[in-house]
Scaffold this motif. Structure first.
Motif, PDB file in Angstrom:
ATOM      1  N   ARG A  27       0.025   1.029   2.721  1.00  0.00           N
ATOM      2  CA  ARG A  27       0.877   2.173   3.035  1.00  0.00           C
ATOM      3  C   ARG A  27       1.143   2.977   1.762  1.00  0.00           C
ATOM      4  O   ARG A  27       1.560   2.420   0.756  1.00  0.00           O
ATOM      5  CB  ARG A  27       2.200   1.713   3.642  1.00  0.00           C
ATOM      6  CG  ARG A  27       2.074   1.200   5.071  1.00  0.00           C
ATOM      7  CD  ARG A  27       3.341   0.528   5.532  1.00  0.00           C
ATOM      8  NE  ARG A  27       3.362   0.359   6.970  1.00  0.00           N
ATOM      9  CZ  ARG A  27       2.730  -0.627   7.610  1.00  0.00           C
ATOM     10  NH1 ARG A  27       2.050  -1.522   6.931  1.00  0.00           N
ATOM     11  NH2 ARG A  27       2.782  -0.709   8.933  1.00  0.00           N
ATOM     12  N   GLU A  28       0.914   4.278   1.850  1.00  0.00           N
ATOM     13  CA  GLU A  28       1.146   5.139   0.698  1.00  0.00           C
ATOM     14  C   GLU A  28       2.631   5.452   0.574  1.00  0.00           C
ATOM     15  O   GLU A  28       3.293   5.792   1.562  1.00  0.00           O
ATOM     16  CB  GLU A  28       0.352   6.432   0.828  1.00  0.00           C
ATOM     17  CG  GLU A  28       0.454   7.332  -0.394  1.00  0.00           C
ATOM     18  CD  GLU A  28      -0.421   8.553  -0.294  1.00  0.00           C
ATOM     19  OE1 GLU A  28      -0.561   9.265  -1.309  1.00  0.00           O
ATOM     20  OE2 GLU A  28      -0.966   8.813   0.804  1.00  0.00           O
ATOM     21  N   VAL A  29       3.146   5.335  -0.633  1.00  0.00           N
ATOM     22  CA  VAL A  29       4.561   5.587  -0.899  1.00  0.00           C
ATOM     23  C   VAL A  29       4.670   6.406  -2.179  1.00  0.00           C
ATOM     24  O   VAL A  29       3.713   6.507  -2.952  1.00  0.00           O
ATOM     25  CB  VAL A  29       5.353   4.266  -1.049  1.00  0.00           C
ATOM     26  CG1 VAL A  29       5.358   3.478   0.252  1.00  0.00           C
ATOM     27  CG2 VAL A  29       4.765   3.425  -2.189  1.00  0.00           C
ATOM     28  N   PRO A  30       5.832   7.002  -2.441  1.00  0.00           N
ATOM     29  CA  PRO A  30       6.024   7.698  -3.723  1.00  0.00           C
ATOM     30  C   PRO A  30       5.923   6.729  -4.890  1.00  0.00           C
ATOM     31  O   PRO A  30       6.223   5.535  -4.758  1.00  0.00           O
ATOM     32  CB  PRO A  30       7.434   8.282  -3.598  1.00  0.00           C
ATOM     33  CG  PRO A  30       7.716   8.315  -2.131  1.00  0.00           C
ATOM     34  CD  PRO A  30       6.988   7.156  -1.535  1.00  0.00           C
ATOM     35  N   ALA A  31       5.528   7.237  -6.046  1.00  0.00           N
ATOM     36  CA  ALA A  31       5.361   6.383  -7.218  1.00  0.00           C
ATOM     37  C   ALA A  31       6.666   5.682  -7.599  1.00  0.00           C
ATOM     38  O   ALA A  31       6.649   4.555  -8.096  1.00  0.00           O
ATOM     39  CB  ALA A  31       4.846   7.213  -8.392  1.00  0.00           C
ATOM     40  N   LEU A  34       7.560   1.926  -6.661  1.00  0.00           N
ATOM     41  CA  LEU A  34       7.179   0.773  -7.474  1.00  0.00           C
ATOM     42  C   LEU A  34       8.342   0.324  -8.342  1.00  0.00           C
ATOM     43  O   LEU A  34       8.589  -0.885  -8.490  1.00  0.00           O
ATOM     44  CB  LEU A  34       5.971   1.122  -8.348  1.00  0.00           C
ATOM     45  CG  LEU A  34       5.516   0.049  -9.347  1.00  0.00           C
ATOM     46  CD1 LEU A  34       5.159  -1.244  -8.621  1.00  0.00           C
ATOM     47  CD2 LEU A  34       4.337   0.540 -10.166  1.00  0.00           C
ATOM     48  N   GLU A  35       9.066   1.273  -8.911  1.00  0.00           N
ATOM     49  CA  GLU A  35      10.244   0.927  -9.715  1.00  0.00           C
ATOM     50  C   GLU A  35      11.275   0.201  -8.868  1.00  0.00           C
ATOM     51  O   GLU A  35      11.835  -0.826  -9.279  1.00  0.00           O
ATOM     52  CB  GLU A  35      10.862   2.192 -10.307  1.00  0.00           C
ATOM     53  CG  GLU A  35       9.979   2.946 -11.285  1.00  0.00           C
ATOM     54  CD  GLU A  35      10.694   4.175 -11.818  1.00  0.00           C
ATOM     55  OE1 GLU A  35      11.693   4.000 -12.549  1.00  0.00           O
ATOM     56  OE2 GLU A  35      10.267   5.297 -11.496  1.00  0.00           O
ATOM     57  N   ARG A  36      11.532   0.734  -7.677  1.00  0.00           N
ATOM     58  CA  ARG A  36      12.553   0.122  -6.820  1.00  0.00           C
ATOM     59  C   ARG A  36      12.142  -1.275  -6.363  1.00  0.00           C
ATOM     60  O   ARG A  36      12.963  -2.201  -6.359  1.00  0.00           O
ATOM     61  CB  ARG A  36      12.825   1.028  -5.616  1.00  0.00           C
ATOM     62  CG  ARG A  36      13.483   2.353  -5.986  1.00  0.00           C
ATOM     63  CD  ARG A  36      13.960   3.084  -4.761  1.00  0.00           C
ATOM     64  NE  ARG A  36      12.872   3.681  -4.010  1.00  0.00           N
ATOM     65  CZ  ARG A  36      12.440   4.931  -4.189  1.00  0.00           C
ATOM     66  NH1 ARG A  36      12.999   5.703  -5.116  1.00  0.00           N
ATOM     67  NH2 ARG A  36      11.453   5.415  -3.471  1.00  0.00           N
ATOM     68  N   ASP A  37      10.873  -1.433  -5.978  1.00  0.00           N
ATOM     69  CA  ASP A  37      10.413  -2.741  -5.520  1.00  0.00           C
ATOM     70  C   ASP A  37      10.424  -3.756  -6.655  1.00  0.00           C
ATOM     71  O   ASP A  37      10.801  -4.924  -6.461  1.00  0.00           O
ATOM     72  CB  ASP A  37       8.995  -2.631  -4.944  1.00  0.00           C
ATOM     73  CG  ASP A  37       8.974  -1.920  -3.603  1.00  0.00           C
ATOM     74  OD1 ASP A  37      10.021  -1.869  -2.938  1.00  0.00           O
ATOM     75  OD2 ASP A  37       7.900  -1.405  -3.218  1.00  0.00           O
ATOM     76  N   ARG A  42      10.808  -7.618  -5.341  1.00  0.00           N
ATOM     77  CA  ARG A  42      10.019  -7.760  -4.111  1.00  0.00           C
ATOM     78  C   ARG A  42       8.513  -7.824  -4.361  1.00  0.00           C
ATOM     79  O   ARG A  42       7.755  -8.152  -3.472  1.00  0.00           O
ATOM     80  CB  ARG A  42      10.314  -6.583  -3.174  1.00  0.00           C
ATOM     81  CG  ARG A  42      11.728  -6.557  -2.613  1.00  0.00           C
ATOM     82  CD  ARG A  42      11.856  -5.512  -1.525  1.00  0.00           C
ATOM     83  NE  ARG A  42      11.727  -4.162  -2.058  1.00  0.00           N
ATOM     84  CZ  ARG A  42      12.752  -3.367  -2.348  1.00  0.00           C
ATOM     85  NH1 ARG A  42      13.993  -3.831  -2.183  1.00  0.00           N
ATOM     86  NH2 ARG A  42      12.574  -2.144  -2.806  1.00  0.00           N
ATOM     87  N   VAL A  43       8.064  -7.479  -5.572  1.00  0.00           N
ATOM     88  CA  VAL A  43       6.637  -7.390  -5.854  1.00  0.00           C
ATOM     89  C   VAL A  43       6.040  -8.779  -6.057  1.00  0.00           C
ATOM     90  O   VAL A  43       6.577  -9.591  -6.808  1.00  0.00           O
ATOM     91  CB  VAL A  43       6.380  -6.522  -7.104  1.00  0.00           C
ATOM     92  CG1 VAL A  43       4.888  -6.449  -7.408  1.00  0.00           C
ATOM     93  CG2 VAL A  43       6.953  -5.131  -6.899  1.00  0.00           C
ATOM     94  N   VAL A  44       4.933  -9.049  -5.380  1.00  0.00           N
ATOM     95  CA  VAL A  44       4.234 -10.323  -5.509  1.00  0.00           C
ATOM     96  C   VAL A  44       2.984 -10.171  -6.361  1.00  0.00           C
ATOM     97  O   VAL A  44       2.751 -10.950  -7.276  1.00  0.00           O
ATOM     98  CB  VAL A  44       3.864 -10.894  -4.122  1.00  0.00           C
ATOM     99  CG1 VAL A  44       3.075 -12.189  -4.258  1.00  0.00           C
ATOM    100  CG2 VAL A  44       5.108 -11.106  -3.278  1.00  0.00           C
ATOM    101  N   THR A  45       2.161  -9.177  -6.062  1.00  0.00           N
ATOM    102  CA  THR A  45       0.967  -8.906  -6.862  1.00  0.00           C
ATOM    103  C   THR A  45       0.897  -7.410  -7.129  1.00  0.00           C
ATOM    104  O   THR A  45       1.411  -6.603  -6.356  1.00  0.00           O
ATOM    105  CB  THR A  45      -0.330  -9.345  -6.153  1.00  0.00           C
ATOM    106  OG1 THR A  45      -0.539  -8.516  -5.003  1.00  0.00           O
ATOM    107  CG2 THR A  45      -0.254 -10.789  -5.719  1.00  0.00           C
ATOM    108  N   GLU A 134       8.071  -0.041 -16.308  1.00  0.00           N
ATOM    109  CA  GLU A 134       8.153  -0.952 -15.170  1.00  0.00           C
ATOM    110  C   GLU A 134       6.810  -1.620 -14.926  1.00  0.00           C
ATOM    111  O   GLU A 134       6.734  -2.811 -14.632  1.00  0.00           O
ATOM    112  CB  GLU A 134       8.595  -0.194 -13.919  1.00  0.00           C
ATOM    113  CG  GLU A 134       9.175  -1.065 -12.818  1.00  0.00           C
ATOM    114  CD  GLU A 134      10.503  -1.678 -13.235  1.00  0.00           C
ATOM    115  OE1 GLU A 134      10.539  -2.919 -13.394  1.00  0.00           O
ATOM    116  OE2 GLU A 134      11.472  -0.938 -13.402  1.00  0.00           O
ATOM    117  N   TRP A 135       5.748  -0.820 -15.069  1.00  0.00           N
ATOM    118  CA  TRP A 135       4.416  -1.385 -14.864  1.00  0.00           C
ATOM    119  C   TRP A 135       4.105  -2.440 -15.922  1.00  0.00           C
ATOM    120  O   TRP A 135       3.590  -3.513 -15.624  1.00  0.00           O
ATOM    121  CB  TRP A 135       3.377  -0.262 -14.910  1.00  0.00           C
ATOM    122  CG  TRP A 135       1.986  -0.774 -14.715  1.00  0.00           C
ATOM    123  CD1 TRP A 135       1.052  -1.009 -15.672  1.00  0.00           C
ATOM    124  CD2 TRP A 135       1.383  -1.144 -13.482  1.00  0.00           C
ATOM    125  NE1 TRP A 135      -0.096  -1.498 -15.116  1.00  0.00           N
ATOM    126  CE2 TRP A 135       0.076  -1.593 -13.770  1.00  0.00           C
ATOM    127  CE3 TRP A 135       1.826  -1.146 -12.168  1.00  0.00           C
ATOM    128  CZ2 TRP A 135      -0.796  -2.035 -12.779  1.00  0.00           C
ATOM    129  CZ3 TRP A 135       0.954  -1.589 -11.175  1.00  0.00           C
ATOM    130  CH2 TRP A 135      -0.334  -2.024 -11.481  1.00  0.00           C
TER     131      TRP A 135
END
Length: 254
Positions: A27-31, A34-37, A42-45, A134-135
């Motif tokens: 699913r495409e989301v705003p960049a 990624l910061e919020r997740d 919530r990020v696994v990979t 964040e990345w």
């Protein structure tokens, strides 16, 4: 019992596949998502990529793998709930989480280290953004693509699709002579995307089997089925594109 299971098992299995494939589809989301997740844990990979690998043939529900690249413009990450998200984060400004050497002193000089792309010890920002930092912070805790619930759901969808395809093919090849078209007609129809052709075969040839009003037109040829496959595939693509534009990428992912 076997015939009853085949008659009703196929559509039920399709529903299971559809749910798995829909939930685990990218699913495409705003960049900024990624910061919020990442902040919420919530990020696994997570991976950087230059786009998506165009592989064919592919089972329905098989998640198209990202074309992983250290300098990719696309971020692809999975969540604890099994969903996959991606966003355009722009050109390369920092190392990705799946390269262990990017912070080493002996690493390639063309790859900047953490101090060059994010925050220094005093908290002063260098060229880049909070998203870049964040990345970088994801390195070491999230990497690769074949792990987590999203991968398992995708694999389950592929397995369900394979079973559906094998059952349908056995029905077409070894089952009773079709009443609404030749075997070649239904072979090409069954290749319509998303398993819709398989559902058409089940509905027309199995759901109402034995009903006289549904008999006839068994002379529909394979050429007609092939034409329906070509034009039906194009029409379905247009319908999905319109639905995605109308309903959004969450309800109609891709």
């Amino acid at each position: 019992m076997v015939l009853l299971g085949l008659r009703w098992g196929l559509p039920l299995l399709w529903l299971v596949w559809a749910g798995l494939a829909w939930w685990s589809a990218p699913r495409e989301v705003p960049a900024e998502q990624l910061e919020r997740d990442a902040a919420a844990g919530r990020v696994v990979t997570a991976q950087r990529a230059d786009g998506w690998t165009d592989e064919w043939p592919s089972f329905w529900g098989a998640r198209t793998p990202p074309r992983v690249s250290q300098t990719g413009w696309l971020a692809v990450w999975t969540l604890q709930n099994g969903q996959v998200r991606y966003a355009d984060i722009g050109p390369f400004v920092g190392p990705g989480p799946d390269f262990d050497t990017v912070f080493d002193d002996d690493s390639d000089e063309s790859v900047p280290d953490a101090d060059e792309v994010g925050f220094d010890d005093a908290g002063v920002t260098y060229p880049g953004s909070a998203l870049d930092y964040e990345w970088v912070s994801l390195r070491g805790v999230t990497w690769g693509g074949e792990q987590g619930l999203a991968y398992r759901l995708s694999q389950a969808a592929v397995l369900a699709a394979a079973v559906i395809g094998l059952v349908w093919l056995a029905m077409v090849v070894g089952g009773p002579v079709p009443a609404a078209g030749t075997r070649w007609f239904w072979f090409w129809i069954g290749l319509l995307p998303l398993g819709l052709g398989v559902l058409m075969f089940w509905f027309r040839e199995r759901r109402f089997v034995g009903h006289p009003e549904w008999q006839g037109r068994g002379d529909r040829s394979g050429w007609l089925g092939f034409g329906c496959l070509v034009f039906g595939g194009i029409a379905l693509s247009l319908v999905l594109a319109g639905a995605r534009a109308l309903l959004g990428g969450f309800l109609v992912p891709g």
